[in-house]
Design an enzyme around this catalytic site. Structure first.
Site, PDB file in Angstrom:
ATOM      1  N   GLU A 142      29.561  21.497  86.575  1.00 27.03           N
ATOM      2  CA  GLU A 142      30.768  20.962  87.203  1.00 27.03           C
ATOM      3  C   GLU A 142      30.595  20.707  88.688  1.00 27.03           C
ATOM      4  O   GLU A 142      29.774  21.333  89.364  1.00 27.03           O
ATOM      5  CB  GLU A 142      31.951  21.894  86.976  1.00 27.03           C
ATOM      6  CG  GLU A 142      31.866  23.249  87.654  1.00 27.03           C
ATOM      7  CD  GLU A 142      33.094  24.113  87.384  1.00 27.03           C
ATOM      8  OE1 GLU A 142      34.223  23.616  87.609  1.00 27.03           O
ATOM      9  OE2 GLU A 142      32.925  25.269  86.964  1.00 27.03           O
ATOM     10  N   GLU A 239      43.135  26.460  83.637  1.00 29.77           N
ATOM     11  CA  GLU A 239      42.384  27.340  84.534  1.00 29.77           C
ATOM     12  C   GLU A 239      43.085  27.334  85.886  1.00 29.77           C
ATOM     13  O   GLU A 239      42.575  26.806  86.871  1.00 29.77           O
ATOM     14  CB  GLU A 239      40.930  26.871  84.664  1.00 29.77           C
ATOM     15  CG  GLU A 239      40.042  27.924  85.326  1.00 29.77           C
ATOM     16  CD  GLU A 239      38.744  27.354  85.874  1.00 29.77           C
ATOM     17  OE1 GLU A 239      37.746  28.084  85.884  1.00 29.77           O
ATOM     18  OE2 GLU A 239      38.745  26.193  86.321  1.00 29.77           O
TER      19      GLU A 239
END
Length: 264
Positions: A142, A239
């Site tokens: 990421e 998240e």
């Protein structure tokens, strides 16, 4: 959408093993855990089984990254440490039957060494894919915004796409974090629509403070519709850092359920 709750950021008002039941009670069928390694596998397996949950994603151990260090995956002098971390991750990933393992690139604190860090990261990412893909595990990595993590090695969607194209491994995909990419100025819907096939996992939180949807400025009804119509088939992870007790922040989830019912 297939929703999952990130138990590392959410339900933190509870002891770790109690978070599984809380997520189940809020209607989640799956969870993800950033770093599960302080908890014995058997205890996690029991919590998953008791609450009819599956664990879909964990991260490879990242060394000192969360304490402000450079991490493991891209540091040229830490290849042996990363290899050991990958072995530990594989042990947990297979036991928990996760579908994705995320590799955090980490920081490069010396811009003059950036090219060497990138080279090390790509080699480690490829080794991870070669080791874990035979078990049906997708390897993601990421980009993280440079406000929260200055010096992070990968901070844009294009950088992720470039690495995916260069390595050309079918198991390596992007973990697209809506919070990080929105802070970096990305049009998240455009990216998801254009590159859904190259995304292995999506995570979300609102900007600017990483709270639940509705706590900031992002148009989540539009973003969720975009994900649903983009062709993306993977999991979508909540998240975020709840602004209240986690179960009190689920209005976005109730709204999503109503919208799906209206459209079906």
């Amino acid at each position: 959408m297939k929703l999952t709750a990130n138990l590392s950021l959410m339900y933190t008002e509870l002891p770790f093993l109690q978070r599984f039941a809380a997520a189940h009670n809020d209607g989640f069928g799956a969870v993800e855990i950033q770093f599960p390694y302080d908890t014995p596998i058997e205890q996690i397996q029991q919590a998953l089984s008791e609450n009819n949950l599956r664990c879909v994603l964990i991260n490879v151990p990242a060394g000192d990254l969360m304490e402000g260090g450079e991490g493991l995956a891209a540091v040229p002098g830490k290849t042996a440490e990363y290899a050991a971390a990958m072995v530990e991750c594989l042990y947990y990933a297979r036991a928990l039957k996760v579908s994705c393992v995320n590799v955090l690139p980490g920081r490069c604190n010396d811009e003059n060494k950036r090219v060497f860090y990138l080279d090390t990261f790509k080699k480690n990412l490829l080794k991870t894919a070669e080791s874990l893909a035979p078990f049906g595990i997708t390897i993601t990595f990421e980009a993280i915004n440079t406000r929260d993590m200055p010096g992070f090695l990968i901070s844009t969607g294009q950088q992720m796409l470039d690495i995916i194209a260069e390595l050309n491994h079918p198991a390596i995909k992007a973990q697209f974090d809506i919070y990080h990419m929105a802070l970096m100025g990305h049009n998240v819907c455009d990216f998801i629509n254009l590159h859904a096939a190259k995304i292995g996992h999506i995570q979300f939180a609102d900007i600017p403070k990483r709270g639940e949807p509705g706590s900031g400025t992002l148009d989540f009804p539009s973003i969720f519709r975009c994900i649903e119509t983009s062709g993306y088939k993977g999991w979508v992870g909540a998240e975020y850092k709840p602004t209240r007790t986690t179960s009190m922040t689920m209005q976005w989830k109730r709204d999503l359920a109503v919208n799906v019912a209206l459209c079906s």
